[in-house]
Design a protein around this motif. Structure first.
Motif, PDB file in Angstrom:
ATOM      1  N   TYR A   2       0.826  -1.206   0.000  1.00  0.00           N
ATOM      2  CA  TYR A   2       0.000   0.000   0.000  1.00  0.00           C
ATOM      3  C   TYR A   2       0.864   1.261   0.000  1.00  0.00           C
ATOM      4  CZ  TYR A   2      -3.488  -3.441   1.204  1.00  0.00           C
ATOM      5  OH  TYR A   2      -4.293  -4.534   1.198  1.00  0.00           O
ATOM      6  N   LYS A   3       0.476   2.208  -0.852  1.00  0.00           N
ATOM      7  CA  LYS A   3       1.206   3.470  -0.946  1.00  0.00           C
ATOM      8  C   LYS A   3       0.379   4.647  -0.452  1.00  0.00           C
ATOM      9  CE  LYS A   3       4.214   2.032  -4.617  1.00  0.00           C
ATOM     10  NZ  LYS A   3       4.192   1.578  -5.948  1.00  0.00           N
ATOM     11  N   LYS A   4      -0.971   4.515  -0.528  1.00  0.00           N
ATOM     12  CA  LYS A   4      -1.851   5.610  -0.122  1.00  0.00           C
ATOM     13  C   LYS A   4      -3.020   5.020   0.658  1.00  0.00           C
ATOM     14  CE  LYS A   4      -1.914   9.281  -2.895  1.00  0.00           C
ATOM     15  NZ  LYS A   4      -2.327  10.115  -4.029  1.00  0.00           N
ATOM     16  N   ILE A   5      -3.089   5.370   1.933  1.00  0.00           N
ATOM     17  CA  ILE A   5      -4.112   4.835   2.822  1.00  0.00           C
ATOM     18  C   ILE A   5      -5.056   5.959   3.244  1.00  0.00           C
ATOM     19  CG2 ILE A   5      -4.565   3.674   5.020  1.00  0.00           C
ATOM     20  CD1 ILE A   5      -1.700   2.508   4.828  1.00  0.00           C
ATOM     21  N   LEU A   6      -6.328   5.789   2.953  1.00  0.00           N
ATOM     22  CA  LEU A   6      -7.358   6.746   3.374  1.00  0.00           C
ATOM     23  C   LEU A   6      -7.944   6.254   4.688  1.00  0.00           C
ATOM     24  CD1 LEU A   6      -9.248   9.190   2.736  1.00  0.00           C
ATOM     25  CD2 LEU A   6     -10.790   7.529   1.721  1.00  0.00           C
ATOM     26  N   VAL A   7      -8.006   7.147   5.672  1.00  0.00           N
ATOM     27  CA  VAL A   7      -8.542   6.800   6.987  1.00  0.00           C
ATOM     28  C   VAL A   7      -9.658   7.780   7.340  1.00  0.00           C
ATOM     29  CG1 VAL A   7      -8.008   6.362   9.411  1.00  0.00           C
ATOM     30  CG2 VAL A   7      -6.240   5.997   7.665  1.00  0.00           C
ATOM     31  N   PRO A   8     -10.921   7.383   7.163  1.00  0.00           N
ATOM     32  CA  PRO A   8     -12.028   8.231   7.616  1.00  0.00           C
ATOM     33  C   PRO A   8     -12.031   8.265   9.147  1.00  0.00           C
ATOM     34  CG  PRO A   8     -12.776   6.577   6.040  1.00  0.00           C
ATOM     35  CD  PRO A   8     -11.396   6.201   6.455  1.00  0.00           C
ATOM     36  N   VAL A   9     -12.158   9.446   9.726  1.00  0.00           N
ATOM     37  CA  VAL A   9     -12.126   9.580  11.181  1.00  0.00           C
ATOM     38  C   VAL A   9     -13.397  10.253  11.686  1.00  0.00           C
ATOM     39  CG1 VAL A   9      -9.606   9.578  11.338  1.00  0.00           C
ATOM     40  CG2 VAL A   9     -10.781  11.731  11.055  1.00  0.00           C
ATOM     41  N   ASP A  10     -13.906   9.717  12.810  1.00  0.00           N
ATOM     42  CA  ASP A  10     -15.113  10.302  13.393  1.00  0.00           C
ATOM     43  C   ASP A  10     -15.013  10.492  14.904  1.00  0.00           C
ATOM     44  OD1 ASP A  10     -15.448   7.759  14.456  1.00  0.00           O
ATOM     45  OD2 ASP A  10     -17.268   7.311  13.343  1.00  0.00           O
ATOM     46  N   GLY A  11     -13.868  10.133  15.494  1.00  0.00           N
ATOM     47  CA  GLY A  11     -13.679  10.336  16.926  1.00  0.00           C
ATOM     48  C   GLY A  11     -14.234   9.240  17.811  1.00  0.00           C
ATOM     49  N   MET A  25       0.246   0.146   9.867  1.00  0.00           N
ATOM     50  CA  MET A  25       0.398  -0.119   8.435  1.00  0.00           C
ATOM     51  C   MET A  25       1.329   0.903   7.785  1.00  0.00           C
ATOM     52  SD  MET A  25      -3.274  -1.500   7.264  1.00  0.00           S
ATOM     53  CE  MET A  25      -2.583  -2.373   5.874  1.00  0.00           C
ATOM     54  N   LYS A  26       1.199   2.149   8.204  1.00  0.00           N
ATOM     55  CA  LYS A  26       2.087   3.184   7.671  1.00  0.00           C
ATOM     56  C   LYS A  26       3.536   2.878   8.034  1.00  0.00           C
ATOM     57  CE  LYS A  26       3.211   8.083   7.782  1.00  0.00           C
ATOM     58  NZ  LYS A  26       4.198   7.824   6.771  1.00  0.00           N
ATOM     59  N   ALA A  27       3.766   2.447   9.276  1.00  0.00           N
ATOM     60  CA  ALA A  27       5.128   2.119   9.715  1.00  0.00           C
ATOM     61  C   ALA A  27       5.709   0.967   8.896  1.00  0.00           C
ATOM     62  CB  ALA A  27       5.128   1.765  11.200  1.00  0.00           C
ATOM     63  N   MET A  28       4.859   0.000   8.532  1.00  0.00           N
ATOM     64  CA  MET A  28       5.339  -1.160   7.760  1.00  0.00           C
ATOM     65  C   MET A  28       5.563  -0.835   6.290  1.00  0.00           C
ATOM     66  SD  MET A  28       3.264  -4.461   9.243  1.00  0.00           S
ATOM     67  CE  MET A  28       1.704  -3.890   8.605  1.00  0.00           C
ATOM     68  N   THR A  29       4.731   0.044   5.738  1.00  0.00           N
ATOM     69  CA  THR A  29       4.749   0.263   4.292  1.00  0.00           C
ATOM     70  C   THR A  29       5.348   1.597   3.869  1.00  0.00           C
ATOM     71  OG1 THR A  29       2.551   1.274   4.267  1.00  0.00           O
ATOM     72  CG2 THR A  29       2.656  -1.140   4.033  1.00  0.00           C
ATOM     73  N   GLY A  30       5.391   2.567   4.782  1.00  0.00           N
ATOM     74  CA  GLY A  30       5.847   3.907   4.408  1.00  0.00           C
ATOM     75  C   GLY A  30       4.818   4.661   3.589  1.00  0.00           C
TER      76      GLY A  30
END
Length: 149
Positions: A2-11, A25-30
Motif C-alpha cells: 500500500y502506498k496511499k491509505i485513506l482513513v475516515p475519522v469520526d472520533g 500499516m504506515k510504519a510497515m509500508t511507508g
C-alpha cells in the motif's frame, strides 16, 4: 504494497482502533495517509432553527469539532509528518459512504482503513452503517476495525 491509505475519522472508539491500525500499516509500508472527516450538516439540524443560527453558529461549531477530531487523529501518527494529510469535507446532498469512496478515488487511495461500531440486527438496520456502505461500494480494499471487546 500500500502506498496511499485513506482513513475516515469520526472520533469514536472503533475509529481510534482503526487509526492505531493505520499507524502500524504506515510504519510497515511507508504509505502516505489521508485522514478524512466528513460532516453531515443535516444530521444536526432539526429544521426548527433559523437559517442564520444554523449558518453562523451550528455549522461553524461542526467544522471546529471536525478539525479537533482530525488534529487528534494526526497526533497519533507522531510529530509533524509531511506524508500525513487531512481533510474536512461536507456531505452536501450525498451520503457519507459515497463521500468517502469518491474521495478515495480522487486521491488514488489503494486502501481504506476505518472503524466499525459492530452494530447488529435491528440497530444496524435502523442506524445504517457507514462502514458497510463503504465496503460495498469501494473499488479498493477496505480494512474494517472493530472496537475493543
Amino acid at each position: 504494497m500500500y502506498k496511499k491509505i485513506l482513513v475516515p475519522v469520526d472520533g469514536s472508539e472503533g475509529n481510534g482502533r482503526a487509526i492505531e491500525e493505520a499507524v502500524r500499516m504506515k510504519a510497515m509500508t511507508g504509505a502516505s495517509v489521508l485522514l478524512l472527516h466528513v460532516i453531515d450538516p443535516l444530521w444536526y439540524s432539526h429544521g426548527m432553527e433559523r437559517h442564520s443560527i444554523f449558518v453562523n453558529e451550528v455549522l461553524p461549531a461542526m467544522r471546529r469539532h471536525g478539525d479537533e477530531i482530525l488534529d487528534a487523529a494526526r497526533k497519533k501518527f507522531g510529530p509533524d509528518d509531511p506524508s500525513i494529510e487531512f481533510l474536512l469535507e461536507e456531505c452536501e446532498d450525498r451520503r457519507i459512504p459515497d463521500v468517502i469512496v469518491e474521495r478515495a478515488g480522487r486521491w488514488d487511495a489503494d486502501l481504506i482503513v476505518m472503524g466499525t461500531r459492530g452494530r447488529r440486527g435491528l440497530d444496524r438496520m435502523f442506524m445504517g452503517s457507514v462502514a458497510e456502505g463503504v465496503a460495498r461500494t469501494s473499488p479498493v480494499p477496505v480494512l474494517l476495525v472493530r472496537p475493543a471487546g
